[in-house]
Design a protein around this motif. Structure first.
Motif, PDB file in Angstrom:
ATOM      1  N   MET A 116       1.280  -1.083   0.314  1.00  0.00           N
ATOM      2  CA  MET A 116       0.007   0.199  -0.230  1.00  0.00           C
ATOM      3  C   MET A 116       0.901   1.258   0.080  1.00  0.00           C
ATOM      4  SD  MET A 116      -2.756  -1.449   2.548  1.00  0.00           S
ATOM      5  CE  MET A 116      -3.864  -0.295   2.078  1.00  0.00           C
ATOM      6  N   GLN A 126     -13.246   5.327   5.627  1.00  0.00           N
ATOM      7  CA  GLN A 126     -12.823   4.766   4.836  1.00  0.00           C
ATOM      8  C   GLN A 126     -11.002   4.944   5.139  1.00  0.00           C
ATOM      9  OE1 GLN A 126     -15.063   4.492   0.402  1.00  0.00           O
ATOM     10  NE2 GLN A 126     -13.063   6.169   0.570  1.00  0.00           N
ATOM     11  N   LEU A 180      -8.430   0.927   5.830  1.00  0.00           N
ATOM     12  CA  LEU A 180      -7.005   0.775   5.096  1.00  0.00           C
ATOM     13  C   LEU A 180      -6.329   0.513   5.872  1.00  0.00           C
ATOM     14  CD1 LEU A 180      -7.317   3.498   2.511  1.00  0.00           C
ATOM     15  CD2 LEU A 180      -8.046   1.027   1.715  1.00  0.00           C
ATOM     16  N   GLU A 235     -11.295  -5.965   3.406  1.00  0.00           N
ATOM     17  CA  GLU A 235     -12.610  -5.830   1.886  1.00  0.00           C
ATOM     18  C   GLU A 235     -13.554  -5.778   1.869  1.00  0.00           C
ATOM     19  OE1 GLU A 235     -10.237  -6.031  -1.292  1.00  0.00           O
ATOM     20  OE2 GLU A 235      -8.931  -7.291  -0.262  1.00  0.00           O
ATOM     21  N   TRP A 284     -14.332  -2.342   2.738  1.00  0.00           N
ATOM     22  CA  TRP A 284     -14.182  -1.552   1.974  1.00  0.00           C
ATOM     23  C   TRP A 284     -15.282  -1.178   1.106  1.00  0.00           C
ATOM     24  CZ3 TRP A 284     -11.377   3.119   1.236  1.00  0.00           C
ATOM     25  CH2 TRP A 284     -10.487   2.970  -0.020  1.00  0.00           C
ATOM     26  N   ASN A 341     -16.455   0.711  -2.573  1.00  0.00           N
ATOM     27  CA  ASN A 341     -15.070   0.649  -3.936  1.00  0.00           C
ATOM     28  C   ASN A 341     -15.088  -0.738  -4.258  1.00  0.00           C
ATOM     29  OD1 ASN A 341     -13.685   3.366  -2.107  1.00  0.00           O
ATOM     30  ND2 ASN A 341     -14.732   1.974  -0.713  1.00  0.00           N
ATOM     31  N   LYS A 390     -12.757  -2.479  -5.903  1.00  0.00           N
ATOM     32  CA  LYS A 390     -11.774  -3.201  -6.337  1.00  0.00           C
ATOM     33  C   LYS A 390     -11.136  -3.129  -5.348  1.00  0.00           C
ATOM     34  CE  LYS A 390      -9.141  -0.309  -7.992  1.00  0.00           C
ATOM     35  NZ  LYS A 390      -8.130   0.190  -9.306  1.00  0.00           N
ATOM     36  N   LEU A 402      -8.678  -3.384  -2.171  1.00  0.00           N
ATOM     37  CA  LEU A 402      -7.769  -2.320  -1.314  1.00  0.00           C
ATOM     38  C   LEU A 402      -6.799  -2.564  -0.992  1.00  0.00           C
ATOM     39  CD1 LEU A 402      -7.801  -3.870   1.676  1.00  0.00           C
ATOM     40  CD2 LEU A 402      -9.399  -2.293   2.310  1.00  0.00           C
ATOM     41  N   TYR A 414      -3.618  -2.659  -2.703  1.00  0.00           N
ATOM     42  CA  TYR A 414      -2.818  -1.419  -3.497  1.00  0.00           C
ATOM     43  C   TYR A 414      -3.232  -0.101  -3.148  1.00  0.00           C
ATOM     44  CZ  TYR A 414      -0.756  -5.838  -5.199  1.00  0.00           C
ATOM     45  OH  TYR A 414       0.136  -7.119  -5.427  1.00  0.00           O
ATOM     46  N   GLU A 415      -4.218  -0.016  -2.556  1.00  0.00           N
ATOM     47  CA  GLU A 415      -4.811   1.530  -2.534  1.00  0.00           C
ATOM     48  C   GLU A 415      -4.005   2.118  -1.575  1.00  0.00           C
ATOM     49  OE1 GLU A 415      -7.315   2.956  -3.183  1.00  0.00           O
ATOM     50  OE2 GLU A 415      -8.200   1.960  -4.250  1.00  0.00           O
TER      51      GLU A 415
END
Length: 942
Positions: free
Chosen positions: A68, A837, A841, A852, A855, A860, A862, A864, A866-867
């Motif tokens: 991340m 949010q 994370l 997940e 999220w 959202n 996709k 998380l 790689y957020e």
């Protein structure tokens, strides 16, 4: 109702990650790299217990956090799958070790995936895979092909070893014999612990009082043909390499102690004919110190050459090659009996400092080179053939072991070092009644009397060197690595022994050609040891044993490599796991190595780490890897113990005994007077707390002890992670193991603690999801407006704390900060989406399944994984206003909200103008006003 249900959420996200290859690693880093490595497990039949995931969870948090942060992460997993347990299972059941090993790997893999670890499963390796065995054998051949150049201090190809002119280059056997003396991998006869009943060699740690730890069978020391690795050549490099590593100080110290560098001198004592001493000395003075002692010489190594004048006897190990020629006819029977008995003692038993010393006089004498004194030569098992020269000069006045031996056998004690004047036992030392091993002033040492210990060390060594009787030397406790086993389930050595027409070995060896690797194990119908001190693979048929190459016949090596082999280099295979043409692609290796974070148990503090570093340094010297050290940062996770057990100690007649009065002996627990004592488990409802301890409810004088023990099947306190995940969820297990305390600490397990962490995750769910609704929807308190000033301050303090705590591996405090966040925002009537949010994370490395899910619920689409990791705003951490208590005569009367940067005079003025304060001080005189900006105002009125 949409309650938090791990049984639904967790399998679904695990399937998503696997199907989408969410954690696949790029071949080479595209951003800053981070290689996060676990010590890979041995896949036992019992599967994981809750102690295993502790380190794995820690590395997974770091790996998810780094992704991340935009870093390229390599986070792999594999299995150390050779070894004795699988072979023992094969002996009992007849099932091939590979079948059980693959079954165990499958079970371990299921459990690891169940816990949500973000490994790149495309890179998984097992040390038993043929493709892996091939390169393990290839590395062994690199070791076989390498000699250590002491001048250049590096390993070089054996083809570059200069051959002395005295050896005919056409004499293949002679050239090979010389090269064998220098190769890093070589064959020799080495004394081992052989157990006839178990049909195997045992490690020193597996032998107790001359018997096998398993089964209590007799164990004897006998010489066997063994493969050795010349790790001693790299001793100095292994020491020097520790300094820059980011490792715990204790682990570095353990490695330094294991290597055991000491500076001293090698000294030759004369053991020839009585009238030849002066001629021997004259010859030495002319020829100088010889590399190999002659038949009339007994060489010792000592760290205290200053004490040579106090040597009153000598000791050689029972295995010393000089024992036969030192033993006189009168002593032969006694010496043989003693040496035979010593063969049944383990190295650990022989070197225990507190055991009674034993020995036998050889009948021979040696002559001390510094004073011509005649000293008796004894044979004693407290001296090891593998340390130093296998012989010592014994100075009982200044060495505790020698002192004990001298007292045992009535040998003179001659002090040659005068202790400091304030030493408590100085007079006893001078009278030969006590031992002093420290530094002082020389006495009874001829011309050296009156000089300090350090001066005498240097002067005696220089004198010995000038006379050709000794030289300065550095010695190491580290011994060459015994690298072969006589069992079946291990990597075969890729070595061929030439045989003549009658099947006898000629002494010429040949590596198996690269294109013929790997050498696979033969098919055996019977896995039982044959009871003879020879390898199991001797059972193989000639189709496997005998090889013909270039018109010559060879027999395969039948020893197998130890389990250590595969674990010495697995971290390299993860980088390039499918490469069939070379050990590792140089560009990939350079891009990923060294390992940035290595986490594992402290039980591997010495051997695995030392062996891996040795192999890596050889590969570095030979140009196969780009860095000299493989592991840059090392962390040892603490042990997780079983739940605390309440125990009451009592005798057979029921008399209660206080825990501190219990002694544990060989035959069990007793009181000080020998009365047998039993330990009885006590139910928690039967005890009450009294002071710092626990007592029985019905008997306040009966103290109960609370202890935690290492998890083991025998104690019945092993906790299966499957059970915890079923009852609480994988995220609860992960979070609890990190919340128990500092990562390095030893901690007791508590199911109640798991429940507490699960409650926190429930609260985190309810903070965002309305679980009273008929379907999934967000709570009414969630709003799209930004955080107010106080909410922003709490949010950014949490971001900063969690970020810094992950970087320092302080996971327990990071979780505590997130708990504070949930407690705060749960009380808020409005919960900004921005804050929710961001919290999800922050939570995701610790509880990835729940994060997940939340999220996605927050809208959202996709994963998380790689957020971008949240960043804190320093400005948001600064409080613009503060609430100041206003006191009158030390008692708080009211509070005042003011600007955080208000001046002292303004704060005092506003405080005095408050109506509440004016009513309290009306009619009184203000003696003074104490103002502490940002803290308080106290008005002293009379």
């Amino acid at each position: 109702m949409p309650r938090y249900n791990p049984a639904d959420i967790e399998p679904r996200w695990q399937a998503y990650w696997e199907q989408n290859r969410t954690f696949a690693t790029p071949d080479k880093p595209t951003q800053r790299k981070r290689y996060v490595l676990d010590m890979f497990p041995y896949p036992s039949g019992e599967g994981l217990h809750v102690g295993h995931p502790e380190g794995y969870t820690a590395t997974d948090i770091v790996a998810r956090f780094a992704r991340m942060r935009g870093e390229s992460v390599l986070h792999p997993m594999g299995f150390d799958a050779f070894g004795l347990p699988a072979e023992e299972h094969a002996i009992k059941t007849g099932e091939h070790p590979r079948i059980q090993t693959e079954r165990n790997i499958s079970e371990f893999t299921r459990q690891l995936k169940m816990l949500g670890f973000s490994y790149d499963w495309d890179r998984v390796v097992s040390t038993t895979d043929p493709g892996y065995v091939r390169w393990t054998q290839w590395i062994f051949l690199v070791l076989y092909d390498t000699w250590f150049d002491p001048e250049q201090k590096r390993g070089r190809p054996i083809s570059e070893l200069p051959i002395p002119d005295s050896i005919d280059p056409a004499d293949e056997a002679a050239v090979e014999a010389y090269r064998a003396e220098w190769r890093l991998a070589y064959e020799t006869e080495a004394p081992v612990n052989w157990c006839d009943a178990l049909g195997t060699v045992l490690a020193n740690e597996e032998v107790i009082d001359g018997k096998s730890e398993r089964g209590g069978h007799p164990v004897r020391r006998l010489p066997l043909r063994q493969w050795m690795l010349r790790i001693t050549a790299y001793a100095e490099r292994l020491l020097e390499g520790l300094e820059p590593l980011d490792w715990p100080t204790g682990i570095k110290t353990l490695q330094q102690d294991w290597i055991g560098r000491s500076a001293g001198a090698e000294v030759d004592f004369y053991i020839g004919s009585a009238d030849g001493f002066e001629d021997w000395k004259a010859g030495r003075r002319e020829a100088g110190f010889v590399d190999q002692p002659q038949a009339d010489t007994l060489r010792v190594y000592t760290t205290r050459p200053d004490t040579l004048f106090g040597a009153t006897y000598m000791v050689v190990a029972p295995e010393h090659p000089a024992v036969p020629r030192l033993t006189t006819a009168d002593a032969r029977d006694a010496v043989k009996a003693y040496c035979d008995a010593a063969a049944f003692k383990s190295e650990r038993e022989r070197t225990q400092g507190d055991r009674e010393k034993t020995g036998v006089f050889s009948g021979s004498y040696a002559i001390n080179p510094v004073n011509g004194a005649k000293v008796p030569v004894w044979i004693a098992d407290y001296v090891m053939a593998s340390y130093g020269t296998g012989a010592i000069m014994a100075v009982p006045a200044h060495d505790e072991r020698d002192f004990q031996f001298a007292r045992q056998f009535d040998i003179p004690v001659v002090p040659v070092v005068d202790p400091p004047a304030d030493h408590a036992l100085r007079q006893d030392v001078l009278d030969g009644k006590a031992c002093f091993a420290g530094s002082g002033v020389a006495i009874n040492s001829g011309s050296y009397d009156g000089r300090s210990t350090e001066d005498v060390k240097a002067a005696v060594t220089a004198s010995l060197e000038s006379e050709g009787l000794g030289k300065a030397a550095v010695n190491y406790k580290l011994r060459d690595w015994l690298f072969s086993r006589q069992r079946f389930w291990g990597e075969p050595f890729p070595i061929l022994h030439e045989i003549d027409a009658d099947g006898r070995q000629t002494g010429v060896k040949r590596p198996v050609p690269d294109e013929a690797l790997p050498v696979s194990l033969p098919e055996l119908k019977d896995f039982r040891p044959h009871g003879r001190p020879e390898p199991m693979l001797e059972k193989a048929d000639d189709q496997w044993l005998v090889v013909e190459l270039d018109g010559r016949r060879y027999k395969r090596e039948t020893n197998t490599m130890p389990q250590w082999a595969g674990s010495c280099w697995y971290f390299l295979r993860y980088i390039d796991p499918l490469n069939e043409s070379q050990l590792i692609d140089p560009e990939k290796e350079k891009a990923w190595m060294p390992v940035d974070l290595y986490v594992g148990g402290a039980e591997h503090a010495v051997l695995h780490l030392l062996y891996s570093r040795f192999w890596h340094k050889v590969l570095y010297d030979r140009g196969h890897v780009s860095c000299d050290e493989p592991f840059q940062r090392l962390i040892n996770q603490g042990m997780i113990l079983g739940e605390a057990e309440l125990t009451l100690y009592q005798t057979e007649d029921g008399t209660v005994v206080a825990p501190q009065d219990v002694r544990r002996g060989e035959d069990g627990m007793t009181t000080a007077d020998g009365t047998p004592v039993m330990a009885k488990a006590v139910q928690e409802e039967d005890v009450v707390k009294q002071g710092e301890g626990w007592v029985l409810k019905d008997d306040p004088n009966a103290r109960v002890e609370s202890r935690s023990f290492k998890m083991s099947k025998s104690r019945g306190n092993v906790v299966n992670p499957d059970v915890v995940v079923k009852d609480y969820g994988a995220d609860s297990l992960r979070l609890y193991e990190m919340f128990m305390g500092p990562l390095e600490a030893t901690k007791p397990w508590s199911m109640a603690g798991v429940g507490g962490v699960r409650n926190f995750l429930d609260r985190a769910w309810r903070m965002i999801v309305d679980q009273d609704a008929a379907e999934i929807r967000l709570v009414d308190a969630l709003v799209d407006s930004p955080c107010n000033e106080e909410q922003a301050r709490v949010l950014h303090k949490t971001i900063r704390s969690v970020t810094e705590d992950i970087e320092s591996l302080s996971f327990n405090t990071a979780i505590a900060r997130m708990m504070e966040f949930v407690n705060y925002f749960t009380r808020q009537k409005q919960r900004p989406r921005e804050a929710m949010q961001t919290f999800v994370l922050l939570l995701s490395p610790f509880a990835p399944h729940l994060a997940e899910e939340l999220w996605q619920i927050l809208g959202n689409a996709k994963t998380l994984a790689y957020e971008p990791w949240p960043q804190w705003d320093e400005a948001a951490l600064v409080e613009s206003t503060v609430e100041i208590p206003i006191q009158v005569n030390g008692k708080v009367r009211t509070k005042l909200v003011v600007a955080a940067d208000i001046g002292k005079d303004d704060l005092q003025k506003q405080a005095l103008e408050l109506p509440r304060i004016q009513s309290v001080i009306e009619g009184k005189t203000i003696a003074k006003t104490i103002v502490v900006p940002g803290r308080l105002v106290n008005i002293v009125a009379k």
